[in-house]
Design an enzyme around this catalytic site. Sequence first.
Site, PDB file in Angstrom:
ATOM      1  N   PHE A 150     -42.723  -0.644 -25.935  1.00  9.97           N
ATOM      2  CA  PHE A 150     -42.950  -0.686 -24.501  1.00  9.97           C
ATOM      3  C   PHE A 150     -44.291   0.136 -24.445  1.00  9.97           C
ATOM      4  O   PHE A 150     -44.778   0.287 -23.227  1.00  9.97           O
ATOM      5  CB  PHE A 150     -41.555  -0.506 -23.805  1.00  9.97           C
ATOM      6  CG  PHE A 150     -41.896   1.208 -23.870  1.00  9.97           C
ATOM      7  CD1 PHE A 150     -42.373   1.775 -23.527  1.00  9.97           C
ATOM      8  CD2 PHE A 150     -41.161   2.102 -25.487  1.00  9.97           C
ATOM      9  CE1 PHE A 150     -42.404   3.587 -24.273  1.00  9.97           C
ATOM     10  CE2 PHE A 150     -41.115   3.130 -26.216  1.00  9.97           C
ATOM     11  CZ  PHE A 150     -41.438   3.623 -25.352  1.00  9.97           C
ATOM     12  N   LYS A 174     -44.808 -11.997 -26.975  1.00  7.61           N
ATOM     13  CA  LYS A 174     -42.855 -11.508 -26.592  1.00  7.61           C
ATOM     14  C   LYS A 174     -42.931 -10.930 -26.467  1.00  7.61           C
ATOM     15  O   LYS A 174     -42.857  -9.366 -27.302  1.00  7.61           O
ATOM     16  CB  LYS A 174     -41.937 -11.497 -27.542  1.00  7.61           C
ATOM     17  CG  LYS A 174     -40.776 -11.939 -27.211  1.00  7.61           C
ATOM     18  CD  LYS A 174     -39.880 -11.029 -26.392  1.00  7.61           C
ATOM     19  CE  LYS A 174     -39.602  -9.521 -27.706  1.00  7.61           C
ATOM     20  NZ  LYS A 174     -39.590  -8.351 -26.425  1.00  7.61           N
ATOM     21  N   GLU A 177     -39.093  -5.871 -23.388  1.00  5.79           N
ATOM     22  CA  GLU A 177     -38.608  -6.577 -22.044  1.00  5.79           C
ATOM     23  C   GLU A 177     -38.168  -5.435 -20.814  1.00  5.79           C
ATOM     24  O   GLU A 177     -37.804  -4.865 -19.914  1.00  5.79           O
ATOM     25  CB  GLU A 177     -37.292  -6.772 -22.566  1.00  5.79           C
ATOM     26  CG  GLU A 177     -35.665  -5.694 -23.162  1.00  5.79           C
ATOM     27  CD  GLU A 177     -35.952  -5.460 -24.559  1.00  5.79           C
ATOM     28  OE1 GLU A 177     -37.788  -5.799 -26.042  1.00  5.79           O
ATOM     29  OE2 GLU A 177     -35.545  -5.381 -25.920  1.00  5.79           O
ATOM     30  N   ARG A 178     -38.663  -3.537 -21.332  1.00  6.05           N
ATOM     31  CA  ARG A 178     -38.413  -3.068 -20.383  1.00  6.05           C
ATOM     32  C   ARG A 178     -39.816  -2.811 -19.831  1.00  6.05           C
ATOM     33  O   ARG A 178     -39.526  -2.032 -18.702  1.00  6.05           O
ATOM     34  CB  ARG A 178     -38.526  -1.422 -21.477  1.00  6.05           C
ATOM     35  CG  ARG A 178     -37.939  -1.539 -21.929  1.00  6.05           C
ATOM     36  CD  ARG A 178     -37.577   0.089 -23.394  1.00  6.05           C
ATOM     37  NE  ARG A 178     -37.094  -0.707 -24.500  1.00  6.05           N
ATOM     38  CZ  ARG A 178     -37.165   0.808 -25.455  1.00  6.05           C
ATOM     39  NH1 ARG A 178     -37.767   1.685 -25.302  1.00  6.05           N
ATOM     40  NH2 ARG A 178     -36.944   0.514 -26.744  1.00  6.05           N
ATOM     41  N   SER A 227     -41.364  -0.065 -33.796  1.00  9.91           N
ATOM     42  CA  SER A 227     -40.598   0.598 -34.421  1.00  9.91           C
ATOM     43  C   SER A 227     -40.135   0.365 -36.210  1.00  9.91           C
ATOM     44  O   SER A 227     -40.765  -0.700 -36.143  1.00  9.91           O
ATOM     45  CB  SER A 227     -38.891   1.384 -33.853  1.00  9.91           C
ATOM     46  OG  SER A 227     -38.705   0.359 -33.689  1.00  9.91           O
ATOM     47  N   CYS A 282     -48.132   5.863 -30.325  1.00  6.20           N
ATOM     48  CA  CYS A 282     -48.108   5.564 -31.675  1.00  6.20           C
ATOM     49  C   CYS A 282     -49.008   6.125 -32.425  1.00  6.20           C
ATOM     50  O   CYS A 282     -49.058   6.808 -33.661  1.00  6.20           O
ATOM     51  CB  CYS A 282     -47.827   4.348 -32.317  1.00  6.20           C
ATOM     52  SG  CYS A 282     -50.158   3.354 -32.181  1.00  6.20           S
TER      53      CYS A 282
HETATM   54  P1  NAD Z   1     -39.557  -1.077 -30.690  1.00  2.00           P
HETATM   55  O1  NAD Z   1     -39.178  -1.665 -32.197  1.00  2.00           O
HETATM   56  O2  NAD Z   1     -37.684  -0.601 -30.019  1.00  2.00           O
HETATM   57  O3  NAD Z   1     -39.111  -2.569 -30.036  1.00  2.00           O
HETATM   58  C1  NAD Z   1     -40.411  -3.163 -30.252  1.00  2.00           C
HETATM   59  C2  NAD Z   1     -40.884  -4.853 -30.435  1.00  2.00           C
HETATM   60  O4  NAD Z   1     -38.813  -5.335 -30.830  1.00  2.00           O
HETATM   61  C3  NAD Z   1     -39.982  -5.490 -28.811  1.00  2.00           C
HETATM   62  O5  NAD Z   1     -40.555  -6.545 -27.945  1.00  2.00           O
HETATM   63  C4  NAD Z   1     -38.313  -5.507 -28.587  1.00  2.00           C
HETATM   64  O6  NAD Z   1     -37.957  -5.974 -28.238  1.00  2.00           O
HETATM   65  C5  NAD Z   1     -38.371  -5.633 -30.300  1.00  2.00           C
HETATM   66  N1  NAD Z   1     -36.753  -5.412 -30.864  1.00  2.00           N
HETATM   67  C6  NAD Z   1     -36.112  -4.549 -30.583  1.00  2.00           C
HETATM   68  N2  NAD Z   1     -35.530  -4.238 -31.462  1.00  2.00           N
HETATM   69  C7  NAD Z   1     -35.626  -5.412 -31.909  1.00  2.00           C
HETATM   70  C8  NAD Z   1     -34.170  -6.239 -32.837  1.00  2.00           C
HETATM   71  N3  NAD Z   1     -33.263  -4.947 -33.217  1.00  2.00           N
HETATM   72  N4  NAD Z   1     -34.343  -7.118 -33.563  1.00  2.00           N
HETATM   73  C9  NAD Z   1     -35.321  -8.012 -33.244  1.00  2.00           C
HETATM   74  N5  NAD Z   1     -36.186  -7.082 -32.134  1.00  2.00           N
HETATM   75  C10 NAD Z   1     -36.121  -5.841 -31.633  1.00  2.00           C
HETATM   76  O7  NAD Z   1     -40.437  -0.029 -29.944  1.00  2.00           O
HETATM   77  P2  NAD Z   1     -40.156   0.402 -28.489  1.00  2.00           P
HETATM   78  O8  NAD Z   1     -38.782   1.433 -28.462  1.00  2.00           O
HETATM   79  O9  NAD Z   1     -40.786  -0.742 -27.679  1.00  2.00           O
HETATM   80  O10 NAD Z   1     -41.929   0.931 -29.274  1.00  2.00           O
HETATM   81  C11 NAD Z   1     -42.240   2.418 -29.461  1.00  2.00           C
HETATM   82  C12 NAD Z   1     -42.225   2.055 -31.570  1.00  2.00           C
HETATM   83  O11 NAD Z   1     -43.174   1.162 -31.493  1.00  2.00           O
HETATM   84  C13 NAD Z   1     -42.118   3.809 -32.004  1.00  2.00           C
HETATM   85  O12 NAD Z   1     -42.103   3.365 -33.122  1.00  2.00           O
HETATM   86  C14 NAD Z   1     -43.845   4.002 -31.895  1.00  2.00           C
HETATM   87  O13 NAD Z   1     -44.263   4.340 -32.931  1.00  2.00           O
HETATM   88  C15 NAD Z   1     -44.255   1.994 -32.111  1.00  2.00           C
HETATM   89  N6  NAD Z   1     -45.911   1.506 -32.315  1.00  2.00           N
HETATM   90  C16 NAD Z   1     -46.520   1.864 -33.232  1.00  2.00           C
HETATM   91  C17 NAD Z   1     -47.366   0.775 -33.050  1.00  2.00           C
HETATM   92  C18 NAD Z   1     -48.680   1.139 -34.356  1.00  2.00           C
HETATM   93  O14 NAD Z   1     -50.171   1.086 -34.065  1.00  2.00           O
HETATM   94  N7  NAD Z   1     -48.718   1.497 -35.735  1.00  2.00           N
HETATM   95  C19 NAD Z   1     -48.324   1.287 -31.885  1.00  2.00           C
HETATM   96  C20 NAD Z   1     -47.407   1.344 -29.934  1.00  2.00           C
HETATM   97  C21 NAD Z   1     -46.117   1.775 -31.171  1.00  2.00           C
END
Ligand code: NAD
Length: 498
Positions: A150, A174, A177-178, A227, A282
Amino acid sequence: MVATISHWVDGKRWDGTSSRTAPVTNPATGAATGEVRLASTADVDVVVQRATAAFETWRDVPLNRRARILFAFRELLEARTDALAHAITAEHGKVVADAMGEVARGAEVVEFACGIPTLLAGRYSEQVASGVDTWSVRQPVGVAAGITPFNFPAMVPMWMHPIAIACGNAFVLKPSERDPSASMLVAETWADAGLPEGVFSVVHGDAEAVDALCTHPGVATVSFVGSTAVARHVYETAANAGKRVQALGGAKNHMIVLPDADLDVAADAAVSAGYGSAGERCMAISVVVAIEPVADDLVARIRERAAALAVGDGADPGNDMGPLVTAAHRERVAGYVDTGVDEGAQLVLDGRDVAVAGLDDGFWLGPCLFDRVEPSMRIYRDEIFGPVLSVVRAPTYEDAVRLVNENAYGNGVALFTRDGGAARRFQREIEAGMVGINVPIPVPMAYYSFGGWGQSLFGDTHVHGLEGVHFYTRGKVVTARWSDPATRGPDLGFPTNR
Ligand code: NAD
């Protein structure tokens, strides 16, 4: 009635067959502004099939025609930056200037991808044996999937799709969704730039759609950013299904301040990198490691600056920091502040009671600053992903480096110093993928690659830059013999190229 955001398939909106939806909320008002469709496994199958069909013709489109579409996309993106930024702010909450910045950083990847005719050039070796020449080419993989978080709804997907598409692939996004609207504006922009239908698709969804993409036989590669727990799951699921995967996870980025640093510069950097985008980056700095002689002074300067930040609606240009993305995330982050107090860290700035006049239902949390944080505390170990900055005091440079290197994550790290020798040593011995010297958020330009070490990356390929081109292509080496008219007879020996 709230608006429903549909998928984007074959150059137009598509509702799919699933009736599941998720609410979309403006974090500044707390009000629902729409709902987004959540694809079923069957919906994902339709999208991948359409992408596969589009790939069959797109792969043969000449390089200069692909580049022309990328140039057009770049121009339209620039013209639409304002609209895109406001759409991001309305669903994510970040201030508009920050949202414009993320679009601009994403556009840099498009500019890099405009050079695709040069980027895909192979190598050629003449006369590797008598009458034999060898050359290498890189060819597209097929359908590339991208699953994104998000916090950068425009930039993070743009780390992926401009390069994947430039390389001749079809791309299925994909998004989170937020905050799903940015991806729809980007899809329209691709269509207006002349990209053939089906080459860029958007499928909205949650875990069901993600798992469907990770296991679909028609998907060749999966790029994930999010994450760490989900990154690991995506990496394992997609790799088990035989796909090439890059899965970027969470982070805990440290900024070490040596006693010789300019403390005003360091405090400005800590506040910008710690509280920008409400800490939902991140590459945000979440830990400042202060070398003891300057710790008191540095904490005082950071506190003074953080306390002066204006918290409010991101759409108002007078504000420095917007709300957190959802009510649940706001509660989670505020819960970490409670935990830090219970663990015995010293809360020198408390943003838990911050309120914004007229926006009582927004997801507000003001800047929070902890001093005397210990590495054993949960507020140090866990990624909080909010406006919470921790100061750890270290007696020496060596202690600070050990602390960083023992941390499970390894995304970004920064050193503030005036000593070139210390900086040189630091960049050699620190264990992280992206290193800043007097730069708090060292996000590489698009022609370098972005990625962390440790729990911040599963897989071995970073995103964009040349590693991005390699990820979205497969190498092939051709060895050809065109004999002179005087040919030899059969030779059953092993070819030795003599
Ligand atoms: P998230 O992991 O909750 O979601 C990321 C994606 O995964 C979304 O599209 C979501 O729909 C999907 N998703 C969520 N739960 C899932 C599950 N159980 N099974 C399968 N798919 C699932 O992350 P977020 O809250 O949207 O974003 C924040 C996180 O992203 C933080 O941890 C941040 O550090 C990380 N991030 C990392 C980088 C990097 O370059 N390393 C860059 C941006 C964000």
